[in-house]
Design a protein around this motif. Structure first.
Motif, PDB file in Angstrom:
ATOM      1  N   GLY A   1      57.548  40.233  48.532  1.00 25.35           N
ATOM      2  CA  GLY A   1      57.760  41.409  49.366  1.00 25.35           C
ATOM      3  C   GLY A   1      58.429  42.561  48.668  1.00 25.35           C
ATOM      4  O   GLY A   1      58.600  43.633  49.256  1.00 25.35           O
ATOM      5  N   VAL A   2      58.835  42.373  47.397  1.00 23.61           N
ATOM      6  CA  VAL A   2      59.533  43.410  46.644  1.00 23.61           C
ATOM      7  C   VAL A   2      58.630  43.903  45.526  1.00 23.61           C
ATOM      8  O   VAL A   2      58.086  43.111  44.759  1.00 23.61           O
ATOM      9  CB  VAL A   2      60.855  42.893  46.056  1.00 23.61           C
ATOM     10  CG1 VAL A   2      61.549  43.999  45.261  1.00 23.61           C
ATOM     11  CG2 VAL A   2      61.764  42.366  47.159  1.00 23.61           C
ATOM     12  N   ASN A   3      58.467  45.217  45.417  1.00 25.88           N
ATOM     13  CA  ASN A   3      57.697  45.825  44.341  1.00 25.88           C
ATOM     14  C   ASN A   3      58.543  46.876  43.646  1.00 25.88           C
ATOM     15  O   ASN A   3      59.183  47.710  44.301  1.00 25.88           O
ATOM     16  CB  ASN A   3      56.428  46.494  44.883  1.00 25.88           C
ATOM     17  CG  ASN A   3      55.367  45.485  45.271  1.00 25.88           C
ATOM     18  OD1 ASN A   3      54.680  44.929  44.430  1.00 25.88           O
ATOM     19  ND2 ASN A   3      55.264  45.231  46.564  1.00 25.88           N
TER      20      ASN A   3
ATOM     21  N   GLY B   1      51.827  42.014  56.877  1.00 29.83           N
ATOM     22  CA  GLY B   1      51.641  41.250  55.660  1.00 29.83           C
ATOM     23  C   GLY B   1      52.097  39.817  55.808  1.00 29.83           C
ATOM     24  O   GLY B   1      52.524  39.365  56.878  1.00 29.83           O
ATOM     25  N   ILE B   2      52.009  39.113  54.701  1.00 32.36           N
ATOM     26  CA  ILE B   2      52.389  37.711  54.654  1.00 32.36           C
ATOM     27  C   ILE B   2      53.079  37.439  53.332  1.00 32.36           C
ATOM     28  O   ILE B   2      52.712  37.996  52.292  1.00 32.36           O
ATOM     29  CB  ILE B   2      51.157  36.789  54.826  1.00 32.36           C
ATOM     30  CG1 ILE B   2      51.580  35.317  54.852  1.00 32.36           C
ATOM     31  CG2 ILE B   2      50.116  37.050  53.743  1.00 32.36           C
ATOM     32  CD1 ILE B   2      50.453  34.372  55.225  1.00 32.36           C
ATOM     33  N   GLU B   3      54.103  36.601  53.372  1.00 33.65           N
ATOM     34  CA  GLU B   3      54.795  36.136  52.173  1.00 33.65           C
ATOM     35  C   GLU B   3      54.757  34.613  52.149  1.00 33.65           C
ATOM     36  O   GLU B   3      55.053  33.962  53.160  1.00 33.65           O
ATOM     37  CB  GLU B   3      56.244  36.617  52.145  1.00 33.65           C
ATOM     38  CG  GLU B   3      56.394  38.123  52.061  1.00 33.65           C
ATOM     39  CD  GLU B   3      57.826  38.583  52.199  1.00 33.65           C
ATOM     40  OE1 GLU B   3      58.041  39.816  52.196  1.00 33.65           O
ATOM     41  OE2 GLU B   3      58.728  37.718  52.333  1.00 33.65           O
ATOM     42  N   LEU B   4      54.369  34.054  50.999  1.00 34.31           N
ATOM     43  CA  LEU B   4      54.291  32.612  50.839  1.00 34.31           C
ATOM     44  C   LEU B   4      55.068  32.195  49.594  1.00 34.31           C
ATOM     45  O   LEU B   4      55.097  32.925  48.594  1.00 34.31           O
ATOM     46  CB  LEU B   4      52.832  32.160  50.696  1.00 34.31           C
ATOM     47  CG  LEU B   4      51.890  32.509  51.853  1.00 34.31           C
ATOM     48  CD1 LEU B   4      50.456  32.138  51.495  1.00 34.31           C
ATOM     49  CD2 LEU B   4      52.319  31.812  53.137  1.00 34.31           C
TER      50      LEU B   4
ATOM     51  N   TYR C   1      51.028  39.469  50.399  1.00 35.26           N
ATOM     52  CA  TYR C   1      49.933  40.370  50.776  1.00 35.26           C
ATOM     53  C   TYR C   1      50.529  41.425  51.690  1.00 35.26           C
ATOM     54  O   TYR C   1      51.217  41.110  52.674  1.00 35.26           O
ATOM     55  CB  TYR C   1      48.814  39.644  51.517  1.00 35.26           C
ATOM     56  CG  TYR C   1      47.792  40.620  52.074  1.00 35.26           C
ATOM     57  CD1 TYR C   1      46.848  41.201  51.237  1.00 35.26           C
ATOM     58  CD2 TYR C   1      47.822  40.995  53.417  1.00 35.26           C
ATOM     59  CE1 TYR C   1      45.933  42.128  51.736  1.00 35.26           C
ATOM     60  CE2 TYR C   1      46.914  41.915  53.922  1.00 35.26           C
ATOM     61  CZ  TYR C   1      45.970  42.479  53.082  1.00 35.26           C
ATOM     62  OH  TYR C   1      45.084  43.401  53.569  1.00 35.26           O
ATOM     63  N   LEU C   2      50.286  42.690  51.373  1.00 38.19           N
ATOM     64  CA  LEU C   2      50.868  43.800  52.121  1.00 38.19           C
ATOM     65  C   LEU C   2      49.803  44.842  52.428  1.00 38.19           C
ATOM     66  O   LEU C   2      49.080  45.279  51.529  1.00 38.19           O
ATOM     67  CB  LEU C   2      51.999  44.441  51.312  1.00 38.19           C
ATOM     68  CG  LEU C   2      52.748  45.611  51.962  1.00 38.19           C
ATOM     69  CD1 LEU C   2      53.535  45.124  53.178  1.00 38.19           C
ATOM     70  CD2 LEU C   2      53.682  46.267  50.957  1.00 38.19           C
ATOM     71  N   ASP C   3      49.704  45.223  53.695  1.00 39.42           N
ATOM     72  CA  ASP C   3      48.770  46.268  54.108  1.00 39.42           C
ATOM     73  C   ASP C   3      49.532  47.324  54.885  1.00 39.42           C
ATOM     74  O   ASP C   3      50.240  47.000  55.853  1.00 39.42           O
ATOM     75  CB  ASP C   3      47.649  45.690  54.975  1.00 39.42           C
ATOM     76  CG  ASP C   3      46.656  46.765  55.401  1.00 39.42           C
ATOM     77  OD1 ASP C   3      45.933  47.267  54.530  1.00 39.42           O
ATOM     78  OD2 ASP C   3      46.633  47.113  56.597  1.00 39.42           O
TER      79      ASP C   3
END
Length: 680
Positions: A74-76, A545-548, A566-568
């Protein structure tokens, strides 16, 4: 140019001459500096619960806060702001699920340390040697943080000594792919705990004189390849702490931090029509003094007090070309002299065995002073206050409900500009306010598993720069710029599937309204004859989005892990794009303990190419440009010579990939490092 750091540099080198990266054992956290929503038992898996430990930072060789944050899902990391100017300023920033640092503020031990003028902070200027952990809250963050946590909060927690005397000293060197010298790092940390009082001292110095681009880089008009132009930086930091613990439950601590930095800004090296900027920062200095106390009141209550003063001095020099000898005539050197002061109080009490109540109050005063040598002077002052209430109700040992609400208010005290002709321009003071309710349900079916569902309405006030900056004459001011708001939803779970395998994941959905973006107004007459731009509340943004994540430890010698995001993000104001983040991001690692002395670690950091950077011009129909995808492989080995001495060597970007977080601002090709540590 950097003489103000010579005493610090000499002190660290002197310590190295007496004895010489710290052990991977955990360092003790400074618990006064933590802010937690729910005090669940710490999880033993790496990079779990959005906490980065000192062990993680050292294991993956993350020497600055930006590189450490990049370990998490989740961090960019990005250099981009609204229009991409951040990369031209050579600032490394983070976006948390698409929210930038204005919307996810940075704290140190619960003290706000982001730059008061624009809400940003260059994370690459903050080294990690003196930290015990980094706490990241996403979407649902405690109201005890105060105002402006639209997308969460980042809290850097310093370290605290446990033994009567402890310490470590580290020396490191860096080279490019041809083993040519890039720079060096030094760090010294000492402390002692005498029971009723303790002390901690850290000093670090990072001297990077240049870096080399990938061999795949294609030369452009402003960059011929090889050594990256103007790519130096030097950063020194001293962190001092003294505390007393006169009785159980009581602690009083005073902390002093002095950071001094200087940096160049590599010019734009892309293929669009963007003109390169030739900028240098001879000064990027920050000084902080803060006091934190915790006093036990009876058997079930406490009061925690924070008082702080933070000063930021910054100077920018802009030149006509890559010789860096002649200043731009229309943009002379500018100097910032900002300071922030404030305080907060937190009261907590156990109303019953099942119920805990916390109440907080925050005051933050921000003053920005700007001088340009042609006579222009600006002074702005904001006051931000916040009152928060947070209640935790435990229905059982396994199920808890956390509810909270805060009321935040920002008032402009002064907005004064003195133009070059000596005439003042003063604006009517404005103010803004916001209510921020939230609730979270947390369930732990077993010791090693948890399920949660949260909803939070958060807000972010427009900064001084958002409202008043003219961007060197290219922007129209907007003193009454409104407040951003977002309703953040999340459900998540984590559990051991087997004794060796742990899985975790989260689904999130954010509905953000009145997001501030820079827009072209259609009004002409601004700098260089272009149409004027302005910051406006024009965007409604849907983020989902989703974080796994997974950690697998088949035996004592082997550990594997990965996280995926995955981030939209969809801007309903279709003509204005959202920049700075890819759709897909992956981090994976493997750790192999060969024997009691040797450990090998490899990791891969990958992202796709769906990361927009900027428009090629102010025209509404101008094309957008972005970066290509990348996959970076890093490898290192660690060797323990004996109980006190450690060494490590590694290579970053092993395949020498040409990559950038923002189009045209390319980062290091293959590079190597060696570190040696003496632990006491």
């Amino acid at each position: 140019m950097f003489t103000n750091l010579k005493p610090l540099k000499a002190a660290v080198i002197l310590a190295l001459s007496a004895s010489s990266q710290a052990t991977l054992a955990e360092v003790a956290p400074y618990t006064l500096g933590e802010i937690n929503v729910v005090a669940f038992k710490e999880n033993a898996t790496r990079l779990a619960n959005d906490t980065i430990t000192q062990e993680d930072m050292r294991l993956f060789n993350r020497e600055t806060v930006d590189s450490a944050l990049n370990l998490l899902p989740g961090v960019n990391i990005t250099g981009a702001q609204q229009n991409g100017v951040g990369a031209q300023r050579n600032e490394q920033m983070a976006q948390i699920r698409g929210f930038n640092l204005r919307q996810v503020p940075l704290y140190l031990d619960g003290i706000p340390i982001y730059i008061s003028y624009d809400g940003y902070v260059d994370l690459a200027r903050f080294t990690t040697y003196d930290l015990s952990k980094i706490q990241v809250s996403k979407g649902f963050s405690s109201v005890l943080f105060g105002a402006n946590t639209l997308g969460g909060a980042i809290n850097l927690v310093s370290r605290k000594p446990e033994k009567e005397f402890e310490g470590s000293v580290t020396a490191g060197i860096k080279t490019d792919r041809d083993f040519q010298h890039n720079g060096y790092t030094t760090d010294a940390s000492f402390g002692g705990n005498q029971g009723t009082w303790y002390w901690q001292a850290n000093a670090s110095f990072v001297d990077i004189n240049r870096y080399r681009l990938s061999g795949d880089f294609t030369p452009t008009r402003a960059e011929d390849g090889g050594v990256r132009e103007n790519s130096y930086n030097r950063d020194g930091k001293i962190n001092l702490k003294f505390g007393i613990t006169p009785r159980e439950g009581d602690e009083y601590s005073i902390n002093y931090i002095n950071q001094q930095g200087t940096k160049g800004s590599p010019p734009y090296a892309g293929k669009t029509s963007l003109d390169p900027n030739y900028w240098q920062w001879p000064k990027w200095d920050k000084e902080s003094l803060y006091f934190i106390s915790n006093t036990k009141l009876g058997e079930t209550s406490y009061i925690k007090v924070r008082v702080f003063y933070d000063e930021f001095k910054n100077s920018l020099e802009q030149f006509t070309n890559a010789n860096y000898s002649t200043f731009l005539t229309n943009r002379p050197p500018s100097f910032y002299n900002d300071h922030t002061y404030g305080s907060s109080m937190e009261f907590g009490t156990k109303l019953s065995e099942a119920n805990t109540l916390k109440i907080s109050w925050h005051l933050k005063q921000d003053i920005h002073r700007e001088n340009v040598i042609n006579g222009r002077k600006h002074r702005y002052e904001d006051r931000t206050t916040s009152i928060g209430i947070e209640d935790t109700h435990a229905f059982s040992d396994k199920l808890s409900l956390v509810t909270g609400v805060s009321y935040d208010k920002r008032k402009n005290i002064e907005a004064l500009r003195i133009e070059s002709n000596g005439r003042p321009s003063e604006f009517d003071p404005g103010q803004a306010q916001a209510w921020n309710p939230q609730a979270g349900l947390f369930y732990r079916p077993t010791e090693d598993s948890e399920i949660h569902a949260t909803v939070a309405r958060k807000s972010r006030f427009a900064t001084i720069k958002d409202r008043f900056s003219t961007r060197f004459g290219s922007a129209v001011q907007n003193p009454n710029l409104g407040t951003e708001s977002s309703t953040n939803y999340e459900i998540g779970a984590a559990s051991y599937i087997t004794q060796e395998l742990r899985l975790q994941g989260a689904l999130f959905y954010y509905n953000t309204k009145d997001m501030i973006q820079e827009v072209t107004t259609g009004v002409s007459g601004c700098a260089d004859g272009t149409n004027c731009v302005q910051f406006q509340n024009i965007s409604k943004v849907i983020t989902n989005g989703i974080e796994l994540g997974a950690t697998y430890k088949p035996n004592e010698e082997t550990e594997l892990g990965l996280n995926y995001t995955y981030l939209d993000r969809d801007n309903k104001s279709e003509q204005y794009k959202l920049i700075g983040v890819p759709h897909n991001k992956l981090f994976a690692y493997g750790k192999w303990t060969v024997n009691s002395a040797l450990t090998l670690i490899a990791n891969i950091d990958a992202a796709d190419g769906n990361r927009l950077s900027r428009k090629n011009g102010n025209n509404l129909n101008a094309p957008w440009f972005g970066t290509s995808g990348y996959a970076l492989i890093n490898f290192k080995g660690m060797y323990q010579f004996n109980q006190d001495w450690y060494g490590e060597a590694g290579v970053n970007n092993l395949l020498d990939k040409n990559y950038a977080y923002m189009e045209g601002f390319f980062l290091q090709g293959r590079n190597m490092f060696v570190n040696v540590t003496r632990k006491f």
